[in-house]
Scaffold this motif. Sequence first.
Motif, short mmCIF file in Angstrom:
data_model
loop_
_atom_site.label_atom_id
_atom_site.label_comp_id
_atom_site.label_asym_id
_atom_site.label_seq_id
_atom_site.Cartn_x
_atom_site.Cartn_y
_atom_site.Cartn_z
N PHE A 272 -2.00 7.61 12.69
CA PHE A 272 -1.18 6.61 11.93
C PHE A 272 -1.10 5.40 12.45
O PHE A 272 -1.14 5.11 13.62
N ASP A 273 -1.13 4.25 11.63
CA ASP A 273 -1.33 2.79 11.83
C ASP A 273 -0.33 2.56 10.82
O ASP A 273 -0.85 2.28 9.58
N SER A 274 0.82 1.60 11.14
CA SER A 274 1.77 1.23 10.43
C SER A 274 1.40 0.20 9.56
O SER A 274 1.51 -0.12 8.31
N GLU A 275 0.54 -0.79 10.36
CA GLU A 275 -0.15 -1.97 9.71
C GLU A 275 -1.16 -1.54 8.42
O GLU A 275 -1.11 -2.16 7.46
N HIS B 64 6.03 10.98 14.30
CA HIS B 64 7.08 9.92 13.90
C HIS B 64 8.37 10.90 13.09
O HIS B 64 7.77 11.37 11.97
N GLU C 230 10.33 -0.68 7.37
CA GLU C 230 9.66 -1.02 8.70
C GLU C 230 8.31 -0.40 9.03
O GLU C 230 7.23 -1.02 9.43
N LEU C 231 8.33 0.98 9.11
CA LEU C 231 7.22 1.73 9.41
C LEU C 231 6.43 1.87 8.19
O LEU C 231 5.26 1.78 8.45
N LEU C 232 6.84 2.04 6.94
CA LEU C 232 5.65 2.36 6.07
C LEU C 232 5.64 1.30 4.62
O LEU C 232 4.78 1.25 4.01
N ARG D 42 -4.45 7.00 3.27
CA ARG D 42 -3.34 7.42 3.65
C ARG D 42 -2.96 8.91 3.82
O ARG D 42 -2.16 9.34 4.67
N TRP E 282 -1.33 1.28 6.96
CA TRP E 282 -0.62 1.92 6.02
C TRP E 282 0.08 1.02 4.91
O TRP E 282 -0.01 1.01 3.54
N LYS E 283 0.72 -0.08 5.59
CA LYS E 283 1.28 -0.94 4.59
C LYS E 283 0.36 -1.79 3.97
O LYS E 283 0.53 -2.50 2.89
N LEU F 119 1.16 10.99 11.03
CA LEU F 119 2.53 10.37 10.68
C LEU F 119 3.62 11.68 10.77
O LEU F 119 4.64 11.31 11.59
#
Length: 121
Positions: free
Chosen positions: A33-36, A62, A74-76, A51, A38-39, A58
């Motif tokens: 999982f990589d927040s950036e 998390h 902030e995360l997703l 995703r 994902w977003k 994820l």
Amino acid sequence: MNYKQIVQYGVLIFGAIILIGLVLKGNISHEKFDSEKWKNWTETESELSLRWDMMNSLRNNHELIGKTRTEIIELLGKPDSETKMDFRYYLGMSKHGINTGSLTIKFNENRIVTDFSVWQG
């Protein structure tokens, strides 16, 4: 049970484990999982299931339950759709035929995550 039967059962169990592993190989991704990522994900031919591929990481790394709406954003990132009580994130193609899916995150009246689910269809 004689030696021959024990060997036969051992081979049968080993074969079943190998078969299950081959079946699951295409369905379980180990994408971290990589927040950036994902977003900033957009559904392109090269990243149709990014995703989906991150969902195991994820879920396993998390703790979503107990987070606030702000922490989830902030995360997703901003959800694809939302109501007062839930966020929905589109996951793209699921690698199961032409199925797509979504992640739904449910909140209580205090804006705290109480549950989440992944839908495929």
